[in-house]
Design an enzyme around this catalytic site. Structure first.
Site, short mmCIF file in Angstrom:
data_model
loop_
_atom_site.label_atom_id
_atom_site.label_comp_id
_atom_site.label_asym_id
_atom_site.label_seq_id
_atom_site.Cartn_x
_atom_site.Cartn_y
_atom_site.Cartn_z
N THR A 118 -31.96 43.31 28.91
CA THR A 118 -30.76 43.82 29.56
C THR A 118 -29.52 43.10 29.03
OG1 THR A 118 -30.77 42.19 31.34
CG2 THR A 118 -32.14 44.16 31.64
N ARG A 119 -28.36 43.61 29.41
CA ARG A 119 -27.12 42.99 28.95
C ARG A 119 -26.97 41.59 29.51
NH1 ARG A 119 -22.38 44.72 32.54
NH2 ARG A 119 -23.33 45.57 34.42
N TYR A 120 -27.52 41.34 30.71
CA TYR A 120 -27.46 39.99 31.27
C TYR A 120 -28.34 39.04 30.47
CZ TYR A 120 -25.14 42.26 35.15
OH TYR A 120 -24.27 42.99 35.91
N GLU A 121 -29.49 39.50 30.04
CA GLU A 121 -30.34 38.66 29.21
C GLU A 121 -29.67 38.38 27.87
OE1 GLU A 121 -34.78 38.52 29.03
OE2 GLU A 121 -34.42 39.75 27.25
N ASP A 149 -32.52 33.10 33.86
CA ASP A 149 -32.24 32.14 32.79
C ASP A 149 -31.75 30.82 33.36
OD1 ASP A 149 -30.01 33.91 33.53
OD2 ASP A 149 -28.82 32.59 32.24
N GLU A 191 -36.35 48.19 42.45
CA GLU A 191 -35.58 47.19 41.70
C GLU A 191 -34.41 46.74 42.56
OE1 GLU A 191 -33.34 46.29 37.45
OE2 GLU A 191 -34.81 47.91 37.58
N ASP A 249 -26.73 47.12 50.34
CA ASP A 249 -27.51 45.90 50.50
C ASP A 249 -29.01 46.23 50.54
OD1 ASP A 249 -28.69 43.49 51.51
OD2 ASP A 249 -26.79 42.96 52.45
N ASP A 255 -27.80 37.12 40.71
CA ASP A 255 -26.70 36.17 40.76
C ASP A 255 -27.27 34.78 41.02
OD1 ASP A 255 -24.38 34.63 41.49
OD2 ASP A 255 -23.34 36.51 41.86
N GLU A 277 -28.38 48.47 44.81
CA GLU A 277 -27.28 47.73 44.18
C GLU A 277 -26.00 47.98 44.98
OE1 GLU A 277 -25.13 45.44 42.51
OE2 GLU A 277 -26.86 45.61 41.16
#
Length: 255
Positions: free
Chosen positions: A233-236, A196, A86, A138, A160, A111
């Site tokens: 996820t929280r971003y979604e 998105d 991931e 990275d 991002d 991450e």
């Protein structure tokens, strides 16, 4: 999400390369467009980073510890299991969900944002999952030392967006990132992308096939509906609150 979204990495300044275009360690100069750290870490997060992160290392990834770029021994790490990657796991919700749901698979998360790494470690401390390795840096450095054709699946979830046109080259879906990813994925391996941002969808559909992938879609429902094993996820959730539509793109690495 935007360039100013505090929950995602944002632009930072850094020292330039030497005359040969390399760091003193010999590492190639790679621009990193993002923050490595946000809010002050809580004491328990500092503890997790100190205690857990070394134990969860996938091996020698950094140029200072592996200047010859010797491949990681995934066999030793995961005892012959399939390995997934991931890229940019955010707060770690999806990674932990997949690890718990697939105990017979090894999962590596990459991450660079230390607050996100700390959030993942906090979740892993409470989890029964023992099949996770974490590279707090990275993803390009990690892909350097992953053996060729060693991964069965990869995820890029709500990366991002870098919405300004002049920043599109910073997105992960460029050949600088996709070609190394294609190298480490097995033929037939699956690459999932969730975003998105309509223009990110466009660039993904343009660039990913150039790197040797086939888009697995026969109709609109194939990118409108989440995968069967998906966890939001929280971003979604942020995207949905702000009225943006998620897209779920599935690609397969070709021979």
């Amino acid at each position: 999400m935007s360039d100013s979204d505090a929950s995602r990495p944002s632009a930072i300044a850094s020292d330039g390369p030497d005359a040969a275009g390399k760091h003193a360690s010999g590492a190639p100069w790679r621009n990193f467009y993002g923050r490595f750290k946000g809010k002050t870490l809580k004491p328990n997060q500092v503890r997790d980073l100190d205690e857990m992160l070394p134990e969860l290392s996938p091996g020698a990834v950094g140029w200072d510890e592996n200047p010859e770029r010797e491949p990681l021994d995934l066999e030793a790490q995961f005892q012959g299991r399939d390995v997934w990657l991931e890229v940019g796991f955010g707060g770690g919700e999806h990674l932990v969900h997949q690890a718990e749901s697939n105990p017979d698979v090894g999962i590596i998360g990459a991450e660079p944002y230390v607050n996100g790494v700390a959030m993942l470690l906090g979740k892993l401390r409470k989890s029964s999952a023992e099949n996770v390795r974490v590279h707090a840096g990275d993803a390009r450095d990690l892909m350097d030392v992953l053996p060729a054709q060693s991964l069965s699946r990869a995820f890029l979830l709500y990366p991002d967006p870098w919405p300004k046109a002049r920043h599109h080259r910073r997105r992960f879906v460029t050949q600088e990132h996709l070609e190394p990813l294609a190298r480490v994925l097995k033929p037939g391996a699956i690459f999932r992308v969730a975003t998105d941002i309509p223009d990110y969808v466009r660039q993904t559909l343009e660039e990913v096939p150039k790197a040797g992938f086939k888009w697995l879609a026969e109709g609109p429902e194939d990118w409108r509906k989440p995968w069967g094993d998906w966890i939001s996820t929280r971003y979604e959730q942020k995207a949905l609150r702000e009225g943006r539509t998620p897209h779920y793109l599935t690609f397969q690495r070709q021979d």
